[in-house]
Enzyme design. Structure first.
Site, PDB file in Angstrom:
ATOM      1  N   ASP A   1       0.835  -1.208   0.000  1.00 42.03           N
ATOM      2  CA  ASP A   1       0.000   0.000   0.000  1.00 42.03           C
ATOM      3  C   ASP A   1       0.873   1.263   0.000  1.00 42.03           C
ATOM      4  O   ASP A   1       0.606   2.230  -0.714  1.00 42.03           O
ATOM      5  CB  ASP A   1      -0.906  -0.029   1.238  1.00 42.03           C
TER       6      ASP A   1
ATOM      7  N   ARG B   1     -10.285  10.946 -11.795  1.00 42.46           N
ATOM      8  CA  ARG B   1      -9.641  10.963 -10.465  1.00 42.46           C
ATOM      9  C   ARG B   1      -9.135   9.583 -10.050  1.00 42.46           C
ATOM     10  O   ARG B   1      -8.581   9.431  -8.975  1.00 42.46           O
ATOM     11  CB  ARG B   1     -10.653  11.460  -9.427  1.00 42.46           C
ATOM     12  N   LYS B   2      -9.357   8.581 -10.885  1.00 40.49           N
ATOM     13  CA  LYS B   2      -8.969   7.212 -10.502  1.00 40.49           C
ATOM     14  C   LYS B   2      -7.585   6.863 -11.036  1.00 40.49           C
ATOM     15  O   LYS B   2      -7.309   7.018 -12.221  1.00 40.49           O
ATOM     16  CB  LYS B   2      -9.974   6.198 -11.054  1.00 40.49           C
TER      17      LYS B   2
END
Ligand SMILES: CCCCC/C=C\C/C=C\C/C=C\C/C=C\CCCC(=O)SCCNC(=O)CCNC(=O)[C@H](O)C(C)(C)COP(=O)(O)OP(=O)(O)OC[C@H]1O[C@@H](n2cnc3c(N)ncnc32)[C@H](O)[C@@H]1OP(=O)(O)O
Length: 238
Positions: free
Chosen positions: A153, A198-199
């Site tokens: 992450d 925005r992805k």
């Protein structure tokens, strides 16, 4: 030398456009004030040191950039920390007191997350050299899957931040293929695959340093939090 390598990313003193501009320059200037945890320490194995040296070499022509790392989350955030953390409801200094950036939450070297990241801006790629310590144990002798998820992450997150500015993880999907021995060194290799509005879609592979063992593979979706100019746009305009 390390800072020379990093400052190649910035150019020097170009005006940056956009609201509450995220500035690589401001980000890296933090490194003069705060301890940088992504530098070698005595807990690093020979494998970790060798790999680190190899990446530092690749920084010399500017292809790769070493990314500093701090224990205070605010220090990681490019530009003025309070501005950028406001929407994450962390702006209040009192609330923030005593907080630490999760992968840098241990004081003892070598027991938890030992890692260093390198960014390849033109490939939109972030590689993390990761040496999991004994406090990250899951099954006996192996890294806990949650610690693997954390380092994935953080690596894809760093990559997404570079490309899109302020982002948050919306989805992280991991296939665990082979356990990671504690104390070993693995390469966490991530890249941006696609951006749609925005992805930001990314993929990531965690492999042994000889490349023979695939430990994990992942895909991630990050959502951009505002229209602030990305770090990559800043770099390419310099
Ligand atoms: C921690 C900061 C450190 C900074 C470090 C900086 C640099 C250092 C470099 C090195 C690396 C260091 C650190 C790496 C950084 C970070 C790692 C940690 C990251 C985290 O630990 S982060 C915590 C976990 N994370 C959350 O706690 C998020 C909770 N969540 C939300 O806060 C909202 O959910 C949000 C903001 C995600 C979106 O909310 P929103 O309102 O802005 O947007 P909205 O919902 O409208 O979605 C817009 C379009 O995305 C689609 N969409 C949304 N979610 C989707 C999903 N899950 N799957 C598929 N599609 C999805 C919609 O369907 C729509 O699509 P469409 O436009 O096509 O309709």
């Amino acid at each position: 030398m390390l800072y020379e390598c990093s400052s190649g990313l910035l150019g020097n003193g170009h005006h940056l456009h956009g609201i509450s501009t995220i500035s690589f320059q401001a980000w890296l200037s933090q490194s003069k004030r705060s301890k940088d945890y992504a530098l070698p320490n005595s807990s690093w194995s020979q494998d970790m040191m060798d790999l680190y040296s190899r990446f530092l070499e690749m920084c010399k022509d500017g292809t790769w950039k070493r990314i500093p790392s701090y224990s205070d989350t605010a220090d990681h955030v490019p530009g003025k920390a309070c501005v950028h953390l406001e929407s994450l409801k962390l702006a209040n200094e009192k609330e923030r007191k005593g907080t630490r950036f999760f992968p840098r939450n241990l004081d003892t070297e070598g027991v938890g997350f030992e890692y260093a990241m390198f960014l390849n801006p033109s490939e939109k790629r972030m590689v993390c050299l990761f040496q999991p310590g004994p406090y990250l144990e899951g099954h006996r002798g192996f890294a806990h899957g949650g610690s693997t998820a954390t380092i994935i992450d953080s690596t894809v997150g760093g990559c997404a931040i570079f490309v899109a500015g302020r982002v948050m993880t919306a989805n992280l999907s991991i296939n665990y293929r082979n356990p990671i021995p504690l104390g070993s060194v693995v390469l966490v290799d991530s890249k941006v695959d696609q951006i749609e509005g925005r992805k930001v879609f990314l993929s990531c592979h965690v492999r042994s340093i000889d490349g023979q063992t695939l430990h994990a593979e992942a895909t991630a979706l990050f959502i951009q939090l505002n229209s602030t100019k990305s770090l990559q746009q800043q770099v390419s305009s310099q």
